[in-house]
Design an enzyme around this catalytic site. Structure first.
Site, mmCIF file in Angstrom:
data_model
loop_
_atom_site.group_PDB
_atom_site.id
_atom_site.type_symbol
_atom_site.label_atom_id
_atom_site.label_comp_id
_atom_site.label_asym_id
_atom_site.label_seq_id
_atom_site.Cartn_x
_atom_site.Cartn_y
_atom_site.Cartn_z
ATOM 1 N N ASP A 39 0.849 -1.186 0.000
ATOM 2 C CA ASP A 39 0.000 0.000 0.000
ATOM 3 C C ASP A 39 0.881 1.231 0.000
ATOM 4 O OD1 ASP A 39 0.036 1.087 3.037
ATOM 5 O OD2 ASP A 39 -0.127 -1.098 3.114
ATOM 6 N N ASP B 57 -9.851 3.429 6.259
ATOM 7 C CA ASP B 57 -8.668 3.367 7.128
ATOM 8 C C ASP B 57 -8.996 4.141 8.392
ATOM 9 O OD1 ASP B 57 -6.230 3.655 8.385
ATOM 10 O OD2 ASP B 57 -5.238 4.676 6.716
ATOM 11 N N GLU C 236 -7.951 4.463 12.342
ATOM 12 C CA GLU C 236 -6.854 4.085 13.234
ATOM 13 C C GLU C 236 -6.524 5.258 14.151
ATOM 14 O OE1 GLU C 236 -2.915 4.059 11.273
ATOM 15 O OE2 GLU C 236 -4.014 4.222 9.378
#
Length: 293
Positions: A95, A184, A186
């Site tokens: 990624d 995503d 986090e």
């Protein structure tokens, strides 16, 4: 340090884009450099985020920290062990974000990399200025590709961020080589660990994003997270495990304990050396089946 397509140091130098380049990108309707329209009141990165190289909003990247206290790098032995354990049954990928700049996709393809995820957006203002080269370049060498959105739940609603993501690179097509988009979610590089939200509010925010993403694309978004953040900020909910594939981040020899409800991971980010490397939990035919939907 000059920008490299294969490395990202613990303290990467922020890339700059000239006014000419910005104009060219704007003229093509592609992606503006930096956090477009960022106000002077935009939040500043935390000390641990700055230690990980994040200097301004928009510069966050997938897995910038494992525990909220900085970038925990695996030892070479751990990375090698993870690679040897997974190589026989899983499919390797990487990624990338703006930190990698223009990636040498042919080189990565020759090393056996079969898929790539590319950062497209962050919040509701940032667009990766290298998105077109990274997203199209990976596809053009033969990889299965997808994109991800770095969530800022204290910035705007989940619905608004899903709209921004889909409108700027996060869409999906049934060509067999485009993966569903990734949420995503986090540790916060700009402030409070859970973005100032309660566990219930965080669950609602994620539900708003994933629900809107599915309404727009017909696909369930992949959720990228760490077990520690998920436990702290959602109460280790199993609410999404029946619908959304899990991408777990853990830099070690195994993915470790997974968030509640998920019996297995779909993707595992296991190292950031020399850049973020991942495994899909299956062979290439299963990866393409996920892409096809």
């Amino acid at each position: 340090m000059t920008r490299s397509s294969t490395t990202r140091s613990r303290h990467p130098i922020r890339h700059t884009v000239t006014a000419v380049a910005v104009g060219l990108l704007a003229g093509t309707g592609l992606f503006a450099a930096g956090p477009a329209g960022a106000a002077s009141s935009a939040p500043s990165p935390t000390p641990s985020a700055r230690d990980a190289g994040i200097r301004a909003p928009g510069e966050a990247y997938m897995g910038w920290t494992q525990d909220g206290a900085g970038r925990a790098r695996p030892t070479p032995a751990q990375a090698a062990r993870a690679s040897s354990l997974a190589a026989a049954t899983q499919t390797p990928g990487i990624d990338v974000s703006s930190w990698q700049g223009n990636v040498d996709w042919a080189s990565w393809w020759s090393q056996g990399t079969k898929f790539a995820f590319v950062k497209a957006t962050e919040g509701t203002t940032y667009r990766n200025p290298y998105f077109a080269q990274q997203y199209n370049g990976s596809y053009n060498v033969g990889m299965t590709r997808g994109s991800y959105h770095f969530a800022l739940p204290d910035n705007s609603s989940g619905t608004a961020q899903a709209d921004w993501f889909v409108g700027h690179g996060g869409g999906w097509s049934a060509d067999g080589r485009t993966l569903p988009g990734v949420l995503d979610i986090e540790y916060n590089p700009y402030g409070a660990t859970c973005y100032g939200l309660s566990q219930a509010s965080m669950r609602s925010w994620i539900a708003a994003f994933t629900g809107r993403y599915k309404a727009l694309t017909g696909r369930d978004a992949i959720i990228y997270t760490t077990t520690s953040w998920w436990t702290t900020c959602t109460g280790n909910t199993s609410q999404f495990s029946a619908s959304n594939p899990l991408w777990v981040a853990r830099y070690n020899t195994t993915p470790g304990t997974l968030p509640a409800g998920w019996a297995y991971y779909t993707f595992w980010q296991y190292t950031d050396s020399p850049l973020d490397k991942d495994y899909f939990n299956g062979d290439l035919s299963r990866l393409r089946a996920l892409a096809l939907g």
